[in-house]
Design a protein around this motif. Structure first.
Motif, mmCIF file in Angstrom:
data_model
loop_
_atom_site.group_PDB
_atom_site.id
_atom_site.type_symbol
_atom_site.label_atom_id
_atom_site.label_comp_id
_atom_site.label_asym_id
_atom_site.label_seq_id
_atom_site.Cartn_x
_atom_site.Cartn_y
_atom_site.Cartn_z
ATOM 1 N N LYS A 183 33.390 7.540 17.796
ATOM 2 C CA LYS A 183 34.574 7.822 17.000
ATOM 3 C C LYS A 183 35.062 6.506 16.397
ATOM 4 N N TYR A 184 35.227 6.513 15.081
ATOM 5 C CA TYR A 184 35.590 5.271 14.405
ATOM 6 C C TYR A 184 36.278 5.635 13.103
ATOM 7 N N SER A 185 37.466 5.117 12.914
ATOM 8 C CA SER A 185 38.203 5.401 11.679
ATOM 9 C C SER A 185 39.139 4.243 11.378
ATOM 10 N N LEU A 186 39.847 4.343 10.269
ATOM 11 C CA LEU A 186 40.872 3.355 9.939
ATOM 12 C C LEU A 186 41.840 3.162 11.092
ATOM 13 N N ALA A 187 42.121 4.240 11.800
ATOM 14 C CA ALA A 187 43.131 4.198 12.860
ATOM 15 C C ALA A 187 42.541 3.897 14.230
ATOM 16 N N ARG A 188 41.323 4.376 14.495
ATOM 17 C CA ARG A 188 40.697 4.230 15.819
ATOM 18 C C ARG A 188 39.609 3.169 15.750
ATOM 19 N N ARG A 189 39.914 1.994 16.247
ATOM 20 C CA ARG A 189 38.954 0.882 16.142
ATOM 21 C C ARG A 189 38.689 0.190 17.471
ATOM 22 N N SER A 190 39.502 0.459 18.478
ATOM 23 C CA SER A 190 39.462 -0.358 19.691
ATOM 24 C C SER A 190 38.095 -0.394 20.351
ATOM 25 N N VAL A 191 37.416 0.731 20.437
ATOM 26 C CA VAL A 191 36.104 0.747 21.092
ATOM 27 C C VAL A 191 35.010 0.170 20.190
ATOM 28 N N PRO A 192 34.809 0.685 18.964
ATOM 29 C CA PRO A 192 33.707 0.130 18.148
ATOM 30 C C PRO A 192 33.914 -1.302 17.698
ATOM 31 N N GLU A 193 35.172 -1.766 17.620
ATOM 32 C CA GLU A 193 35.402 -3.144 17.206
ATOM 33 C C GLU A 193 35.742 -4.057 18.387
ATOM 34 N N GLY A 194 35.685 -3.506 19.601
ATOM 35 C CA GLY A 194 36.014 -4.291 20.788
ATOM 36 C C GLY A 194 34.881 -5.185 21.242
ATOM 37 N N ALA A 195 35.204 -6.112 22.124
ATOM 38 C CA ALA A 195 34.224 -7.088 22.601
ATOM 39 C C ALA A 195 33.034 -6.469 23.327
ATOM 40 N N PRO A 196 33.228 -5.439 24.199
ATOM 41 C CA PRO A 196 32.055 -4.902 24.917
ATOM 42 C C PRO A 196 30.969 -4.380 23.982
ATOM 43 N N TYR A 197 31.356 -3.605 22.964
ATOM 44 C CA TYR A 197 30.347 -3.101 22.036
ATOM 45 C C TYR A 197 29.861 -4.196 21.092
ATOM 46 N N HIS A 198 30.717 -5.143 20.780
ATOM 47 C CA HIS A 198 30.300 -6.238 19.887
ATOM 48 C C HIS A 198 29.073 -6.944 20.444
ATOM 49 N N ARG A 199 29.052 -7.147 21.751
ATOM 50 C CA ARG A 199 27.903 -7.816 22.373
ATOM 51 C C ARG A 199 26.630 -6.975 22.209
ATOM 52 N N LEU A 200 26.766 -5.661 22.316
ATOM 53 C CA LEU A 200 25.605 -4.795 22.150
ATOM 54 C C LEU A 200 25.122 -4.780 20.701
ATOM 55 N N PHE A 201 26.064 -4.783 19.764
ATOM 56 C CA PHE A 201 25.675 -4.813 18.357
ATOM 57 C C PHE A 201 24.944 -6.112 18.020
ATOM 58 N N GLU A 202 25.398 -7.221 18.599
ATOM 59 C CA GLU A 202 24.706 -8.484 18.373
ATOM 60 C C GLU A 202 23.290 -8.452 18.945
ATOM 61 N N ASP A 203 23.086 -7.595 19.949
ATOM 62 C CA ASP A 203 21.776 -7.466 20.584
ATOM 63 C C ASP A 203 20.901 -6.427 19.880
ATOM 64 N N GLY A 204 21.369 -5.901 18.749
ATOM 65 C CA GLY A 204 20.529 -5.010 17.961
ATOM 66 C C GLY A 204 20.874 -3.544 18.014
ATOM 67 N N LEU A 205 21.897 -3.156 18.784
ATOM 68 C CA LEU A 205 22.297 -1.755 18.811
ATOM 69 C C LEU A 205 22.921 -1.377 17.468
ATOM 70 N N GLY A 206 22.577 -0.211 16.962
ATOM 71 C CA GLY A 206 23.162 0.275 15.724
ATOM 72 C C GLY A 206 24.391 1.129 15.994
ATOM 73 N N LEU A 207 25.175 1.351 14.964
ATOM 74 C CA LEU A 207 26.407 2.136 15.081
ATOM 75 C C LEU A 207 26.432 3.222 14.022
ATOM 76 N N GLN A 208 26.695 4.420 14.483
ATOM 77 C CA GLN A 208 26.907 5.561 13.594
ATOM 78 C C GLN A 208 28.343 6.020 13.800
ATOM 79 N N ALA A 209 29.134 6.014 12.731
ATOM 80 C CA ALA A 209 30.562 6.329 12.834
ATOM 81 C C ALA A 209 30.794 7.824 12.670
ATOM 82 N N SER A 210 31.532 8.406 13.604
ATOM 83 C CA SER A 210 31.892 9.818 13.490
ATOM 84 C C SER A 210 33.407 9.954 13.490
ATOM 85 N N ASP A 211 33.878 11.123 13.097
ATOM 86 C CA ASP A 211 35.328 11.385 13.025
ATOM 87 C C ASP A 211 36.039 10.396 12.111
ATOM 88 N N VAL A 212 35.359 9.930 11.082
ATOM 89 C CA VAL A 212 35.951 8.898 10.225
ATOM 90 C C VAL A 212 37.139 9.422 9.422
#
Length: 326
Positions: A183-212
């Motif tokens: 879940k990722y939108s203008l209003a909901r950013r804490s999880v996809p833009e947070g530090a825990p997922y940021h580390r995974l994205f830097e390691d090559g994990l992709g992100l698909q945004a839903s409920d935008v």
């Protein structure tokens, strides 16, 4: 704004497939269209190079709705004259009745209802009680090796659980998840833009945004008359109240609120594509025009919507989106 070209492709994770930046979801969509309109929508998506469809069998856990949206999607594809190689299919595997109902059984039924024998990728759904993640990874890997799909991701898992699954898969020579659908939108950013997922994205994990679009709220439908996604952090009323500001920012860029919401999510460096619920050709055209907004003003969007981050300090970035945990 209009978008009349074929869409570009982005890679869904370092080891994932190339996908269009816009994908069409199936929850409460295909069952709200007339048959001819559904075929026209599928055909138009293919003409723009945006023929990627997230299609699930909604009859499990909180989605035990006995819906036929997946069956209707398969009918629309056939009516539109698309061959299987003309579109990308993202399926879903649910954990609500797993392992009593195996992934192999689920995918057999799900693909059969659509009328095909393979997906291109699947998303393993969210959960409230943590399953045996080792078994999940092993069972999904077996289906990859059986040719039922080529890549897989997870839906709204915590970053810690995704990290565990990836590490276990690598250690055991299995197929790791290559993307997360969050879940990722203008209003909901804490999880996809947070530090825990940021580390995974830097390691090559992709992100698909839903409920935008927050079930249509960020497109101006402030009181949706259909079932929409969960509301982690209980901020939905604040999102409704913020809509006039969303519209004001969009107008500054000569765009619609929906285009602003979609384009913003596509500015995230890990986002390969966004899922949107489209039930009319006009909605598809409007959403595709978000790509023009992104091309023209992508660098300006994060600052323009900075004040619209509404779950900051409300939802823990380490949380799973499957809960409303603070």
């Amino acid at each position: 704004m209009e978008f009349s070209e074929r869409v570009p492709r982005r890679r869904l994770g370092a080891d994932g497939p190339e996908v269009p930046p816009l994908a069409l979801g199936s929850w409460n969509t295909w069952d709200r269209m007339e048959r001819e309109a559904a075929a026209e929508l599928v055909r138009a998506a293919a003409e723009h190079g945006a023929a990627m469809f997230d299609v699930a069998h909604y009859d499990f856990g909180p989605h035990a709705e006995n819906a036929v949206t997946d069956v209707l999607f398969g009918q629309a594809v056939r009516d539109a004259g698309l061959a299987r190689e003309d579109y990308l299919l993202c399926g879903k595997l649910w954990l609500w009745e797993y392992p009593a109902l195996s992934f192999a059984e689920q995918i057999e039924v799900s693909l059969g209802r659509i009328g095909t024998d393979r997906a291109d990728m699947v998303v393993v759904g969210d959960f409230l009680e943590r399953p045996d993640l080792r078994a999940v990874v092993a069972d999904v890997s077996e289906l990859v090796r059986a040719g039922r799909f080529a890549a897989w991701g997870v839906n709204n898992w915590s970053a810690a659980d995704v990290d565990f699954a990836r590490r276990f898969a690598t250690a055991e020579g299995l197929v790791p998840p290559s993307f997360a659908q969050l879940k990722y939108s203008l209003a909901r950013r804490s999880v996809p833009e947070g530090a825990p997922y940021h580390r995974l994205f830097e390691d090559g994990l992709g992100l698909q945004a839903s409920d935008v679009l927050e079930g249509g709220i960020l497109a101006g439908k402030l009181d949706p008359q259909r079932k929409i996604g969960q509301d982690p952090g209980g901020i939905r009323d604040r999102i409704r109240a913020a809509y006039p500001q969303v519209r004001k920012v969009a107008e500054r860029f000569g765009a619609t609120p929906a285009q602003l919401a979609i384009a913003y999510c596509l500015t995230h460096p890990a986002v390969a594509n966004v899922l949107v619920g489209v039930s009319r050709r006009a909605q598809l055209d409007d959403n595709l025009a978000a790509l023009d907004l992104l091309a023209r003003h992508g660098a300006d969007l994060p600052q323009a919507v900075a004040a619209l981050w509404l779950d900051e300090g409300v939802v823990d970035p380490a949380a799973s989106w499957g809960t409303t945990a603070p």
